[in-house]
Design an enzyme around this catalytic site. Structure first.
Site, mmCIF file in Angstrom:
data_model
loop_
_atom_site.group_PDB
_atom_site.id
_atom_site.type_symbol
_atom_site.label_atom_id
_atom_site.label_comp_id
_atom_site.label_asym_id
_atom_site.label_seq_id
_atom_site.Cartn_x
_atom_site.Cartn_y
_atom_site.Cartn_z
ATOM 1 C CG ASN A 63 47.315 25.666 -1.228
ATOM 2 O OD1 ASN A 63 47.884 25.812 -0.148
ATOM 3 N ND2 ASN A 63 46.970 26.681 -1.983
ATOM 4 C CB SER A 109 37.445 21.655 1.740
ATOM 5 O OG SER A 109 36.614 22.107 0.698
ATOM 6 C CB ALA A 110 32.954 18.249 0.487
ATOM 7 C CB CYS A 141 42.045 30.659 -3.424
ATOM 8 S SG CYS A 141 41.422 29.007 -3.239
HETATM 9 N N1 PLP Z 1 42.963 25.341 2.676
HETATM 10 C C1 PLP Z 1 43.682 24.834 1.664
HETATM 11 C C2 PLP Z 1 45.037 24.279 1.936
HETATM 12 C C3 PLP Z 1 43.155 24.832 0.377
HETATM 13 O O1 PLP Z 1 43.874 24.333 -0.631
HETATM 14 C C4 PLP Z 1 41.860 25.372 0.167
HETATM 15 C C5 PLP Z 1 41.300 25.464 -1.195
HETATM 16 O O2 PLP Z 1 42.033 25.684 -2.170
HETATM 17 C C6 PLP Z 1 41.150 25.870 1.269
HETATM 18 C C7 PLP Z 1 41.737 25.839 2.517
HETATM 19 C C8 PLP Z 1 39.783 26.451 1.127
HETATM 20 O O3 PLP Z 1 38.800 25.460 0.981
HETATM 21 P P1 PLP Z 1 37.402 25.860 0.351
HETATM 22 O O4 PLP Z 1 37.617 26.000 -1.123
HETATM 23 O O5 PLP Z 1 36.474 24.724 0.696
HETATM 24 O O6 PLP Z 1 36.977 27.131 0.983
#
Ligand code: PLP
Length: 386
Positions: free
Chosen positions: A148, A196-197, A322
């Site tokens: 990400n 993830s949507a 995050c």
């Molecule tokens: N995994 C990756 C690689 C992500 O980039 C993200 C969100 O930034 C997630 C998992 C988490 O997804 P969600 O926001 O739907 O919980």
């Protein structure tokens, strides 16, 4: 507004908005109810499930809807480790999203041995290290498909190959890959895959986990009989309908978006490298989700750049949305070997379906000016070798 933070979240596609609004107006039935207004909703969920399954080469019964990508990751990892108490080892990478890293940290507290496979300076996992970490006690390997923060794509196909020979299950977090590159569960050879949507122009608060037929894992959430008894709780019906529509739009558009985004990203990358001195590109040049650009602006604090851009209504990120604020330095940038002061100067620009050439022109006009001005007042030393 110029929105260049599509890895944090994406604007919902108008088709998905329309579909969800219409659904919410016309359908309130509980999909578990046996009378027509419940059955209708159940059928619509099944349609979404088919669309999601088909888009990744899976079958309908292999898709479980979840409340997020994070939940899908937790479900896959904890579900497998819980169901195989005789195996107490888990292998993942040092650059996973917190949804995986924090789950791994939790498992360690419960006595699971976790190996965090290191990456090279481009963010690619060390396959030899991974191979050497495997023991007869290894229950699961979880390596993300695309990162990400820097976009690097991992050799998941090869990892599955290695794991299969030893009878080990493989999970991949495809949250940043799905919809941006070809994702086929059979080609990848994985047993579990999360999406993830809201990263693909769908709504927030809904994700899905692919679980290959015959894979043994326990549910994360217990209660009613929903989702084949693998994820209890009345379904986020509108969210699931929105996810299905977002995936349908991706399939309808084919590789149009990918090509356009890649072209715009290339112009932006070249523009930054040509006009701004002392920048360092992070990530793999080729093996990358091309719409993700991560640059160190040596000598500066990323936050200062982010805030200055925000005054021009240009929105970017200093890393994973995050993890922002939670970590001093991104664990991903640390893992690719950046010194803390370099990591703290990094900005991520992530493109999406709705970006235009005008967006890129504006960034290439404003960013060099902002960086120039900040450098004039910056007390930090610039060392290009860092
Ligand atoms: N995994 C990756 C690689 C992500 O980039 C993200 C969100 O930034 C997630 C998992 C988490 O997804 P969600 O926001 O739907 O919980």
């Amino acid at each position: 507004m110029v929105y260049l933070d599509n890895n944090a979240t994406t604007p919902v596609d108008p088709a998905a908005v329309e579909k969800m609004a219409q659904f919410l107006k016309e359908h309130f039935g509980n999909p578990s109810s046996l009378y027509p207004i419940g059955r209708q909703v159940k059928e619509m969920i099944t349609e979404s499930r088919k669309t999601v399954a088909k888009a990744m080469g899976a079958s309908r019964t292999e898709i479980i809807f979840t409340g997020s990508g994070t939940e899908a990751d937790n479900f896959a990892i904890r579900g497998v480790l819980d169901s195989a108490p005789e195996k107490n080892e888990f292998i993942t990478s040092a650059i996973e999203h917190p949804a995986v890293i924090q789950t791994a940290n939790f498992l360690e507290k419960k006595g699971i041995k976790v190996t965090y496979v290191p990456v090279d300076k481009y963010g690619t996992v060390d396959l030899q290290f991974l191979k050497d970490a495997i023991t007869p006690q290894t229950a699961l390997i979880s390596i993300m498909l695309a990162n990400n923060e820097i976009g690097t794509i991992q050799p998941v196909e090869e990892i599955s190959h290695i794991a299969k020979e030893k009878g080990i299950l493989v999970h991949t977090d495809a949250v940043q890959a799905f919809g941006k590159m070809a994702v086929d569960v059979n080609k990848l050879g994985v047993d579990l895959l999360s999406i993830s949507a809201h990263k693909i122009h769908g709504p927030k608060g809904v994700g899905a986990l692919f679980i290959r037929k015959g894979t043994n894992l326990w549910p994360l959430i217990y209660g009613g009989h929903q989702e084949r008894e693998m994820r209890a709780g009345t379904e986020n019906t509108a969210g699931i309908i929105g996810l299905g529509e977002a995936v349908r739009v991706i399939k309808e558009r084919g590789d149009k978006d990918k090509k356009r985004i890649e072209k715009l990203a290339e112009i932006l990358k070249k523009g930054i490298e040509d006009t701004i001195p002392k920048v360092k590109f992070n990530g793999h040049e080729k093996n990358r989700i091309k719409g993700t650009l991560n640059f160190a602006f040596l000598g500066l604090e990323a936050e200062a750049i982010l805030l200055a851009l925000a005054t021009k209504e240009i929105y970017v990120s200093t890393g994973s949305a995050c993890s922002e604020g939670a970590e001093d330095v991104s664990h991903v940038l640390d893992a690719i070997g950046l010194k803390p002061e370099v990591a703290r100067s990094c900005i991520r620009l992530s493109l999406g379906r709705f970006n235009t050439e005008d967006d890129i022109d504006l960034v290439l006009k404003e960013l060099p000016e902002i960086v120039g001005k900040l450098r004039e007042i910056s007390a930090l030393d610039i060392d290009e070798e860092d």
